[in-house]
Motif scaffolding. Structure first.
Motif, short mmCIF file in Angstrom:
data_model
loop_
_atom_site.label_atom_id
_atom_site.label_comp_id
_atom_site.label_asym_id
_atom_site.label_seq_id
_atom_site.Cartn_x
_atom_site.Cartn_y
_atom_site.Cartn_z
N UNK A 484 48.37 -15.85 19.22
CA UNK A 484 48.90 -16.83 20.16
C UNK A 484 49.73 -17.90 19.44
N UNK A 485 49.21 -18.37 18.31
CA UNK A 485 49.88 -19.45 17.60
C UNK A 485 51.22 -19.02 17.02
N UNK A 486 51.42 -17.71 16.88
CA UNK A 486 52.67 -17.19 16.36
C UNK A 486 53.82 -17.25 17.36
N UNK A 487 53.53 -17.61 18.60
CA UNK A 487 54.60 -17.74 19.59
C UNK A 487 55.32 -19.08 19.46
N UNK A 488 54.54 -20.10 19.06
CA UNK A 488 55.05 -21.47 19.06
C UNK A 488 56.36 -21.67 18.29
N UNK A 489 56.51 -21.05 17.10
CA UNK A 489 57.76 -21.26 16.35
C UNK A 489 59.01 -20.77 17.08
N UNK A 490 58.85 -19.98 18.12
CA UNK A 490 60.02 -19.38 18.77
C UNK A 490 60.30 -19.93 20.16
N UNK A 491 59.64 -21.02 20.54
CA UNK A 491 59.91 -21.58 21.86
C UNK A 491 60.28 -23.05 21.76
N UNK A 492 60.99 -23.51 22.79
CA UNK A 492 61.20 -24.95 22.95
C UNK A 492 60.70 -25.29 24.34
N UNK B 127 40.46 -31.20 22.84
CA UNK B 127 41.69 -30.44 22.55
C UNK B 127 41.40 -29.15 21.77
N UNK B 128 40.36 -29.16 20.93
CA UNK B 128 40.05 -27.95 20.15
C UNK B 128 39.78 -26.76 21.06
N UNK B 129 39.10 -27.06 22.17
CA UNK B 129 38.74 -25.96 23.08
C UNK B 129 39.98 -25.35 23.73
N UNK B 130 41.04 -26.14 23.83
CA UNK B 130 42.27 -25.61 24.45
C UNK B 130 43.15 -24.87 23.45
N UNK B 131 43.11 -25.30 22.19
CA UNK B 131 44.09 -24.77 21.24
C UNK B 131 43.50 -23.87 20.16
N UNK B 132 42.18 -23.77 20.10
CA UNK B 132 41.57 -22.83 19.17
C UNK B 132 41.49 -21.48 19.85
N UNK B 133 41.39 -20.41 19.05
CA UNK B 133 41.32 -19.08 19.66
C UNK B 133 40.28 -18.23 18.94
N UNK B 134 39.74 -17.29 19.67
CA UNK B 134 38.98 -16.20 19.05
C UNK B 134 39.88 -14.99 19.18
N UNK B 135 40.17 -14.35 18.05
CA UNK B 135 41.20 -13.32 18.05
C UNK B 135 40.57 -11.93 17.96
N UNK B 136 40.88 -11.07 18.92
CA UNK B 136 40.23 -9.75 18.95
C UNK B 136 40.85 -8.78 17.97
N UNK B 280 46.56 -24.90 11.73
CA UNK B 280 45.69 -23.87 12.29
C UNK B 280 45.05 -23.11 11.13
N UNK B 281 43.73 -23.07 11.16
CA UNK B 281 43.02 -22.32 10.12
C UNK B 281 42.32 -21.12 10.74
N UNK B 282 42.51 -19.96 10.15
CA UNK B 282 41.91 -18.73 10.66
C UNK B 282 40.84 -18.23 9.70
N UNK B 283 39.67 -17.93 10.21
CA UNK B 283 38.58 -17.42 9.37
C UNK B 283 38.19 -16.01 9.82
N UNK B 284 38.01 -15.16 8.84
CA UNK B 284 37.55 -13.78 9.09
C UNK B 284 36.11 -13.66 8.60
N UNK B 285 35.28 -13.05 9.40
CA UNK B 285 33.90 -12.84 9.00
C UNK B 285 33.48 -11.44 9.42
N UNK B 286 32.91 -10.65 8.50
CA UNK B 286 32.57 -9.27 8.87
C UNK B 286 31.47 -9.23 9.92
N UNK B 287 31.51 -8.20 10.74
CA UNK B 287 30.44 -7.93 11.70
C UNK B 287 29.78 -6.63 11.28
N UNK B 288 28.48 -6.69 11.10
CA UNK B 288 27.75 -5.51 10.68
C UNK B 288 27.86 -4.42 11.75
N UNK B 289 27.98 -3.19 11.28
CA UNK B 289 28.10 -2.06 12.21
C UNK B 289 27.05 -1.03 11.84
#
Lengths: 493, 297
Positions: A484-492, B127-136, B280-289
């Motif tokens: 999602x954050x990768x969209x920001x650099x390309x919009x105004x 604001x964190x709740x609006x702009x943070x993401x969980x990435x699938x 924006x900081x992204x963290x990766x953490x393994x999930x046991x399978x």
């Protein structure tokens, strides 16, 4: 364990010499490479205005692979004009859902030709075919597929704001992941309704040119994507061009700074993805064998030509001798050689120039008093190759620990406490990525919070995904690519 | 000469605000604050390069504590600023009038500034709740992206002496950054008075540092300083903006341009302003399978 200094309890494996693998070469014939490539401008292949071409070689054989066009100011003019026209005439006006369908098409056509793209990537850049096949190309396809789906959903991406395209995006990609970086740049730009002029790196134009023909095959309106090959002068003419609205650059920090200076007086929106000197931190409670794999992947993936490479290893003092021994044992099993062989772990260094830079740092490390170690793998006689190398007893202030080498050279430092390693890890002008290895969840999140870097890999390293934002803090640049954050650099707005 | 029965009023000495203290400039220099008619109201400190350095050092030292404070606590502190400002409303209205604003304009400016602190106080833990993401991500990893403050932000304050300044400072603080403010040269009185409010509002020393002085003199030093992470510029002078961008390249400071002319409009407050000063900081953490993977329980 502590008494067995520098001695491993395991007999080292020497697969390279005593248990040779039978060669498993991929066929170079799969890549249909033209002798000469023109510029892709306005949907057509056009000859460079000054009629100049340059040779691109295969770094594993030093043999010429193809000739590419050297784009100069006139060509840049033409490409920017084509992108502007395409923006006004087609791309901005098109319904976002239709725009998305074009991008989906590109993703599909790339997937269909994935094998050829992989072979081209390896022949042109020297990376192992296993990496092009399993990483670069599928990931590039996935980026297009991911951003295609965003095209008609942008109003959901920006809370209480209406995004608009910026216009014409100038994009400059590096030589380490040529097609993947082109995908990272083109896919979000198109999804957000911008048109593109992209310049690939001088030594690795091939897959980007192939992408141009895929885009042609996908029947995108002419001028929406323009690919101009060339050298530094081409890039300079492109960033200076008054007709562009946005610049996305991936490359060295030095060049990134020049671009910021060059464009300071303009309104061009700028994002930079630059160098790194990532700390990969191993605590004593880490799963050691997994961590060794992670360190190997962190520094030797793509010959270390990775901006987020884990090039500074911090090992907790209590396990350092054991860990370093295990690392050396593992390094002994790495196969260095023909990138087209499916067994190869480490392929060719991208260019003679880069090899010289790496060797310079190896000489420097020895001179600075760090202890040098390299694997005993035999290197091919022809081509640009480098032994997987590590240095121990590296001082925090050493240039090996401060500067980006961009090669298979690991600097190893030790630490005792968490506070110490946080301070050391953050003591760099860079801030792209970091790795943390420990069994303790609370420690992972503490470290993740305190490390000043854009991507933190916990008990893992060098992972990428189209949904996951990537980009740096501090002098590693600004802006994010992916997610999602990768969209920001390309919009105004 | 007034009658001797009249009390001699005590004039206020305007000083700098650095690290939670009110020092005079180390340079011993001053310049005149003028009213609308060009009469001198007071002497202001003409801050030096060394003062700006002290302010940056103080902001850096305060960053760890401020950025790691609970978001809700930051919100309460911002709310407290609003309370203190409300209590001193008359002082600010008087100062604004002294600097040439009409009574009604001064009232609007002051009320606007109070309300703006309240607005951002509420955003601190939201604001964190609006702009943070969980990435699938496709691999077996838990992957999430969060907002983190950029760090030390140098703010070149707008000409709107109270509302403008607060409108820039509040999103900066709400996001956990610390600030070095160079007040607008023409109307600096309120900036230092605002420091008095901040100082009595549980804002830890060093979180906000305010300098008065010459933009021409200080701006290049601040813009080039290696320990500043971002520059927030609020005016429409493109020569200055371009010079800031150039000087920022040394350590690749983020340059944020907020060219509002009217800070009273609704658009001048937004969580997007907080986000302009976030990484924006992204963290990766393994999930046991292992056990149960693929099971439907």
């Amino acid at each position: 364990m502590a008494t067995k200094k520098n001695k491993s309890s395991i007999r080292p494996l020497r697969l390279g010499s005593e248990w040779p693998y039978a060669p498993a070469p991929e066929s170079a014939a799969i890549a249909r490479i033209n002798e000469q490539y023109e510029l892709f401008i306005d949907g057509k292949w056009q000859k460079p205005a000054e009629g100049t071409y340059f040779d691109s070689i295969n770094p594993a054989t030093e043999k010429k692979l193809y000739r590419a066009s050297l784009a100069t100011e006139k060509d840049v003019d033409k490409a920017v004009a084509a992108a502007r026209k395409a923006s006004d005439k087609y791309w901005k006006k098109m319904s976002p859902a239709e725009r998305g369908k074009y991008i989906f098409r590109i993703a599909r056509l790339m997937q269909e030709q994935a094998r050829e793209l992989s072979v081209m990537e390896t022949l042109d850049g020297g990376k192992p075919i296993r990496e092009s096949r399993d990483f670069d190309i599928p990931m590039a396809c996935n980026h297009f597929f991911y951003y295609a789906g965003w095209a008609d959903k942008l109003e959901y991406a920006f809370t209480n704001r209406t995004p608009k395209p910026i216009g014409v995006a100038a994009q400059i990609t590096p030589w380490n992941f040529p097609l993947l970086m082109a995908a990272w740049k083109i896919a979000p730009a198109l999804a957000t309704g911008n048109t593109v002029v992209l310049k690939p790196a001088e030594t690795t134009s091939l897959t980007t040119l192939k992408l141009a023909s895929i885009i042609q095959e996908a029947d995108l309106p002419p001028g929406v994507v323009n690919i101009i090959t060339g050298a530094g002068i081409t890039g300079a003419a492109l960033v200076r061009h008054p007709g562009i609205n946005k610049i996305a650059f991936t490359g060295s920090t030095a060049v990134g700074k020049l671009i910021q200076q060059e464009t300071a007086a303009s309104n061009k929106k700028l994002t930079l993805e630059l160098g790194g000197k990532a700390a990969n931190i191993i605590f004593s409670d880490a799963p050691i064998d997994q961590a060794v794999e992670g360190v190997v992947n962190g520094i030797f993936f793509n010959q270390g030509h990775v901006c987020c490479a884990g090039s500074r290893l911090y090992v907790q003092e209590s396990i350092a001798p054991l860990f370093i021994q295990k690392l050396k044992d593992r390094m002994a099993t790495l196969l260095v050689g023909d990138p087209m062989d499916k067994n190869t772990d480490i392929g060719a260094i991208n260019s003679a120039e880069q090899l010289e830079k790496i060797n310079y740092y190896i000489r420097l490390g020895k001179k600075e008093g760090s202890l040098h170690y390299e694997s005993a793998a035999s290197l091919p006689k022809k081509g640009y190759f480098c032994q997987p190398t590590l240095f121990t007893k590296v001082a925090q202030s050493s240039r090996l620990a401060q500067e980006e080498i961009f090669g298979p050279v690991l600097a190893i430092l030790t630490f005792r406490t968490e506070d110490e390693v946080i301070e050391k890890a953050n003591n760099t002008p860079y801030g792209l990525s970091a790795g943390v290895w420990t069994d303790k969840g609370s420690r992972i999140f503490n470290m993740s919070k305190r490390l000043k870097a854009g991507v933190i890999w916990a008990n893992s390293y060098n992972l990428f995904d189209p949904t996951s934002p990537f980009g740096g803090y501090k002098e590693s640049g600004y802006g994010r690519e992916g997610g999602l954050h990768g969209l920001l650099p390309y919009v105004s707005f | 000469m007034k009658k001797s029965t009249n009390r001699i009023s005590v004039l206020k000495t305007y000083k700098l605000y650095i690290g939670g203290q009110f020092p005079r400039t180390e340079s011993g220099r001053s310049f005149a604050a003028l009213d609308a008619k060009g009469n001198k109201i007071a002497n202001l400190c003409l801050a030096s390069r060394k003062d700006s350095r002290e302010a940056i050092v103080a902001a850096r030292a305060a960053l760890g504590g401020w950025s790691q404070r609970a978001a809700s606590n930051r919100g309460q502190i911002l709310y407290r600023i609003a309370e203190m400002l409300e209590a001193r409303k008359d002082q600010f209205i008087a100062e604004l009038q002294l600097q040439g604003l009409s009574r009604s304009a001064a009232l609007l400016e002051t009320n606007g500034a109070i309300d703006r602190w309240i607005y951002y106080a509420g955003w601190c833990d939201k604001f964190q709740a609006l702009f943070s993401t969980v990435n699938p991500v496709a691999s077996s990893h838990y992957n999430f992206s969060v907002c983190e403050p950029m760090g030390v932000v140098a703010i070149f304050a707008p000409a709107s002496p109270l509302l403008g300044l607060v409108s820039v400072l509040a999103p900066c603080l709400a996001g956990g950054n610390t600030a070095v403010v160079l007040a607008d040269e023409t109307k600096s009185l309120c900036s230092i008075s605002l420091a008095e409010v901040l100082n009595s509002s549980d804002v830890p020393g060093g979180v906000v540092n305010i300098l008065t002085g010459s933009k021409t003199e200080l701006l290049p030093w601040i813009a080039e300083h290696r320990d500043v992470n971002a520059l927030a510029y609020t005016q429409r002078d493109h020569t200055t903006l371009s010079s800031l961008k150039t000087k920022a390249t040394g350590n690749l400071k983020r340059v944020i341009h907020w060219p509002f002319t009217d800070w009273s409009v609704n658009k001048a407050q937004s969580p997007h302003l907080i986000m302009d000063l976030q990484e924006i900081k992204t963290t990766w953490h393994p999930i046991q399978q292992i056990a149960g993977s693929g099971a439907s329980y």
